[in-house]
Design an enzyme around this catalytic site. Structure first.
Site, mmCIF file in Angstrom:
data_model
loop_
_atom_site.group_PDB
_atom_site.id
_atom_site.type_symbol
_atom_site.label_atom_id
_atom_site.label_comp_id
_atom_site.label_asym_id
_atom_site.label_seq_id
_atom_site.Cartn_x
_atom_site.Cartn_y
_atom_site.Cartn_z
ATOM 1 C CG HIS A 64 -7.138 -8.132 -3.009
ATOM 2 N ND1 HIS A 64 -8.269 -7.369 -3.182
ATOM 3 C CD2 HIS A 64 -6.196 -7.303 -2.486
ATOM 4 C CE1 HIS A 64 -8.023 -6.129 -2.797
ATOM 5 N NE2 HIS A 64 -6.779 -6.070 -2.357
ATOM 6 C CG ASP A 69 -7.665 -2.663 2.207
ATOM 7 O OD1 ASP A 69 -6.875 -3.586 1.929
ATOM 8 O OD2 ASP A 69 -8.012 -1.802 1.371
ATOM 9 C CG HIS A 70 -9.996 -5.665 0.029
ATOM 10 N ND1 HIS A 70 -10.901 -5.299 -0.942
ATOM 11 C CD2 HIS A 70 -9.016 -4.720 -0.008
ATOM 12 C CE1 HIS A 70 -10.492 -4.194 -1.546
ATOM 13 N NE2 HIS A 70 -9.348 -3.822 -0.998
ATOM 14 C CG HIS A 110 -3.979 -5.211 -6.324
ATOM 15 N ND1 HIS A 110 -3.721 -3.860 -6.338
ATOM 16 C CD2 HIS A 110 -4.178 -5.537 -5.015
ATOM 17 C CE1 HIS A 110 -3.776 -3.392 -5.111
ATOM 18 N NE2 HIS A 110 -4.039 -4.387 -4.291
ATOM 19 C CG HIS A 134 -10.276 0.784 -2.633
ATOM 20 N ND1 HIS A 134 -8.986 1.173 -2.899
ATOM 21 C CD2 HIS A 134 -10.174 -0.280 -1.792
ATOM 22 C CE1 HIS A 134 -8.140 0.375 -2.266
ATOM 23 N NE2 HIS A 134 -8.838 -0.515 -1.574
#
EC number: 3.1.26.11
Length: 312
Positions: A63, A67-68, A142, A271
């Site tokens: 996604h 942070d990804h 999410h 995570h």
């Protein structure tokens, strides 16, 4: 094959933990690796892990939270400046193309290799397939569109029954290879040897489920069904289930229930919220093990071996 955890922190880097990324080293004959998510600083983590960007074959993004993905533009640019000319395919949710193209445009960055961007939308489905692997994606639960991935290796041929082949008078050589591939063979005397009679059942391939940020959901269980390894976020401890749900995340116990309900073999927790330090990880791991004994808490640069299944 092995999975290298390059970042195990949630939201922002923590001391000793970078934000989310994991590298899957493919079988030796391919000589490549796949990257799952690319948080800020991922290319530094790859350098520390001794992994070369020119060997990077595919990137799968779960996604578009920073942070990804915030490590993507720099990594893609570095791969170009290093002179890597091998094609690269990027898979990710709708919007990733616009974000990258805008970033490259306003920064004047250039990528000189073939970069194919494949956006995923809706229910996902099969997003990649080759002669060794199939990758399936499904939407998780999410705060924004987020996908999990299931990597399935194709079965390997079963074991040849050498004693039976000798009894039937099949000469060693090309006919053995033909039968191993599942193809019937004809001998010089005209007899047909059926592959099904001399080759054991196929050996199942390896299955890895790498899930993005999510609250517990049926899609996560489906992606993880019977997997040899499940990588699942565990942002919070079990006592903070309410906070986890509020932010679209899972707890240690919830991740463990997903692995248990999916009848997976192993669970790797990742995570972790910045509220947890390295000394807290054994406690978080213990919470998951109360539900699913084959649970482990990931640390940056942890290497998880993924051996072939054995012949029966």
């Amino acid at each position: 094959m092995e999975l290298t955890m390059l970042g195990t922190a949630a939201g922002r880097p923590a001391e000793g933990r970078n934000v989310t990324a994991a590298a899957l080293t493919m079988p030796p004959q391919r000589g490549t690796f796949w990257l799952f998510d690319c948080g800020e600083g991922t290319q530094h983590q790859l350098l520390r892990a001794g992994m070369k960007l020119c060997k990077l074959e595919r990137i799968f993004v779960t996604h578009l939270h920073g942070d990804h993905v915030f490590g993507l533009p720099g990594l893609l640019g570095s791969r170009s400046s290093m002179g890597c000319d091998a094609p690269l395919t990027l898979h990710g949710p709708r919007g990733i193309r616009h974000w990258l193209e805008t970033t490259f445009s306003i920064t004047g960055a250039h990528v000189h290799y073939e970069l194919e961007i494949r956006e995923i939308d809706g229910d996902g489905g099969v997003v990649h397939e080759d002669d060794q692997f199939t990758v399936k994606a499904a939407p998780l639960n999410h705060r924004i569109a987020c996908y999990g991935y299931r990597i399935e290796e194709r079965p390997r041929p079963g074991r040849l029954d050498a004693a039976k082949l000798a009894e039937l008078g099949v000469p060693q050589g090309p006919l053995y290879a033909q039968l191993k591939r599942g193809e019937d063979a004809t001998l010089q005397d005209g007899r047909v040897i059926r592959a099904a009679d001399v080759v054991g059942p196929p050996i199942p391939g390896r299955v890895i489920a790498i899930l993005g940020d999510t609250t517990p959901c049926d899609a996560a269980i489906r992606l993880a069904e019977g997997a040899d390894l499940v990588v699942h976020e565990a942002t919070f401890e079990a006592a903070l289930a309410g906070k986890a749900a509020e932010y679209g995340h899972s707890t240690t116990a919830e991740a463990a229930r997903t692995a248990r309900d999916a009848r997976a073999a192993r669970l790797l927790l990742t995570h972790f919220s910045g509220r947890y330090r390295d000394e807290d990880l054994p406690r978080l791991e213990a919470e998951a093990r109360e539900v699913f004994p084959s649970s482990a808490a990931a640390r940056d640069f942890l290497n998880v071996q993924l051996p072939h299944k054995r012949r029966t």
